[in-house]
Design a protein around this motif. Structure first.
Motif, short mmCIF file in Angstrom:
data_model
loop_
_atom_site.label_atom_id
_atom_site.label_comp_id
_atom_site.label_asym_id
_atom_site.label_seq_id
_atom_site.Cartn_x
_atom_site.Cartn_y
_atom_site.Cartn_z
N GLY A 48 0.82 -1.20 -0.10
CA GLY A 48 -0.10 0.06 -0.05
C GLY A 48 0.96 1.22 0.04
N LYS A 49 1.88 1.26 -0.63
CA LYS A 49 2.87 2.31 -0.76
C LYS A 49 2.86 2.97 -2.01
CE LYS A 49 4.29 1.87 3.35
NZ LYS A 49 3.88 2.57 4.41
N LYS A 50 3.54 3.87 -2.20
CA LYS A 50 3.75 4.70 -3.55
C LYS A 50 4.59 3.75 -4.46
CE LYS A 50 2.21 9.17 -2.34
NZ LYS A 50 2.56 10.93 -2.36
N VAL A 51 4.73 3.67 -5.56
CA VAL A 51 5.38 3.02 -6.52
C VAL A 51 6.64 3.71 -6.47
CG1 VAL A 51 5.76 2.20 -8.73
CG2 VAL A 51 3.51 1.91 -7.91
N GLU A 52 6.87 4.98 -6.74
CA GLU A 52 8.09 5.60 -6.76
C GLU A 52 8.74 5.75 -5.65
OE1 GLU A 52 9.87 6.89 -9.26
OE2 GLU A 52 8.44 6.15 -10.66
N ALA A 53 8.33 5.51 -4.61
CA ALA A 53 8.99 5.56 -2.99
C ALA A 53 9.60 4.16 -2.84
CB ALA A 53 7.87 5.99 -2.01
N VAL A 54 9.06 3.13 -3.32
CA VAL A 54 9.55 1.91 -3.39
C VAL A 54 10.71 1.75 -4.46
CG1 VAL A 54 8.89 -0.58 -3.72
CG2 VAL A 54 7.51 0.90 -2.44
N ARG A 55 10.25 2.26 -5.44
CA ARG A 55 11.40 2.13 -6.54
C ARG A 55 12.80 2.81 -6.07
NH1 ARG A 55 8.62 3.40 -11.05
NH2 ARG A 55 8.16 1.30 -11.52
N LYS A 56 12.38 4.12 -5.59
CA LYS A 56 13.75 4.92 -5.04
C LYS A 56 14.40 4.09 -3.92
CE LYS A 56 14.85 8.40 -6.92
NZ LYS A 56 16.09 8.41 -7.79
N TYR A 57 13.70 3.43 -2.97
CA TYR A 57 14.17 2.59 -1.83
C TYR A 57 14.98 1.59 -2.38
CZ TYR A 57 14.77 0.61 2.76
OH TYR A 57 15.31 -0.08 3.75
N ILE A 58 14.49 0.77 -3.19
CA ILE A 58 15.07 -0.35 -3.82
C ILE A 58 16.50 0.13 -4.59
CG2 ILE A 58 15.15 -2.12 -5.57
CD1 ILE A 58 12.05 -2.31 -5.01
N GLN A 59 16.19 1.13 -5.19
CA GLN A 59 17.38 1.62 -5.91
C GLN A 59 18.77 2.36 -5.05
OE1 GLN A 59 16.69 5.37 -8.13
NE2 GLN A 59 17.60 4.58 -9.80
N ARG A 60 18.22 2.77 -3.89
CA ARG A 60 19.20 3.42 -3.01
C ARG A 60 19.95 2.07 -2.17
NH1 ARG A 60 15.73 8.68 -1.42
NH2 ARG A 60 16.37 10.01 -3.27
N ASN A 61 19.06 1.39 -1.70
CA ASN A 61 19.44 0.50 -0.51
C ASN A 61 19.71 -1.03 -1.25
OD1 ASN A 61 19.02 2.24 1.58
ND2 ASN A 61 16.98 2.27 0.98
N PHE A 62 19.39 -1.53 -2.36
CA PHE A 62 19.43 -2.88 -2.57
C PHE A 62 20.34 -3.14 -3.76
CE2 PHE A 62 15.26 -3.13 -0.49
CZ PHE A 62 15.77 -3.36 0.84
N SER A 63 20.92 -2.28 -4.29
CA SER A 63 21.69 -2.26 -5.50
C SER A 63 22.85 -3.31 -5.39
CB SER A 63 22.61 -1.05 -5.93
OG SER A 63 23.56 -0.70 -5.06
N HIS A 64 23.30 -3.90 -4.18
CA HIS A 64 23.94 -5.06 -4.22
C HIS A 64 23.37 -6.30 -4.30
CE1 HIS A 64 22.62 -4.16 0.00
NE2 HIS A 64 22.87 -5.29 0.35
N LEU A 65 22.10 -6.32 -4.03
CA LEU A 65 21.28 -7.62 -3.89
C LEU A 65 20.63 -7.83 -5.48
CD1 LEU A 65 19.07 -7.05 -0.74
CD2 LEU A 65 21.13 -8.31 -1.08
N LYS A 66 20.89 -7.06 -6.41
CA LYS A 66 20.36 -6.70 -7.93
C LYS A 66 20.34 -8.40 -8.30
CE LYS A 66 18.78 -5.36 -11.74
NZ LYS A 66 17.47 -5.79 -12.14
N HIS A 67 21.65 -9.16 -8.29
CA HIS A 67 21.78 -10.51 -8.71
C HIS A 67 20.92 -11.27 -8.15
CE1 HIS A 67 23.83 -13.69 -10.81
NE2 HIS A 67 24.16 -14.14 -9.68
N LYS A 68 21.08 -11.31 -6.95
CA LYS A 68 19.86 -12.34 -6.31
C LYS A 68 18.44 -11.98 -6.69
CE LYS A 68 22.70 -12.85 -1.95
NZ LYS A 68 22.75 -13.01 -0.66
N HIS A 69 18.20 -10.96 -6.66
CA HIS A 69 16.94 -10.50 -7.18
C HIS A 69 16.67 -10.95 -8.61
CE1 HIS A 69 13.19 -8.24 -8.08
NE2 HIS A 69 13.83 -7.70 -9.32
#
Length: 117
Positions: free
Chosen positions: A28-49
């Motif tokens: 129930g969150k805004k798509v852009e907020a989630v996208r930015k959070y992923i971009q800023r915090n989970f770049s090191h998890l991209k391969h696992k994703h």
């Protein structure tokens, strides 16, 4: 505390193969907020994703395949015609002499739709 829970949930869903749109919808969150959070915090998890996305896609594909393997009663009877006998009115019923025991999901009768009334 709630923000931290959201962060953990976002990370968990991201590692399960969900994209930002799906995560935002689930939480129930805004798509852009989630996208930015992923971009800023989970770049090191991209391969696992990426691996999780492929696994999730294959799992959905396998589930859909199994769900579509269903065989209707008339098709089953046509494929297993030897265990059925034809009654005078045209209905097909199980011949208990040939097949005294059948599974619970075996069609017991196929009604003749072309009966003359």
């Amino acid at each position: 505390m709630e923000a931290k829970t959201d962060k953990n949930q976002i990370e968990e869903l991201y590692l399960d193969g969900y994209d930002a749109n799906q995560i935002a919808k689930k939480l129930g969150k805004k798509v852009e907020a989630v996208r930015k959070y992923i971009q800023r915090n989970f770049s090191h998890l991209k391969h696992k994703h990426d691996i999780a996305v492929i696994q999730r896609r294959e799992s959905i594909k396998a589930t859909n395949y199994e769900a579509n393997k269903y065989m209707g009663d008339s098709t089953f009877i046509k494929k297993n015609r030897s265990i059925y006998k034809t009654k005078p009115d045209g209905d097909l019923v199980i011949n208990r002499e040939v097949a005294p025991i059948v599974t619970w999901d075996t069609p017991k009768r196929l009604v003749n739709e072309n009966k003359m009334i």
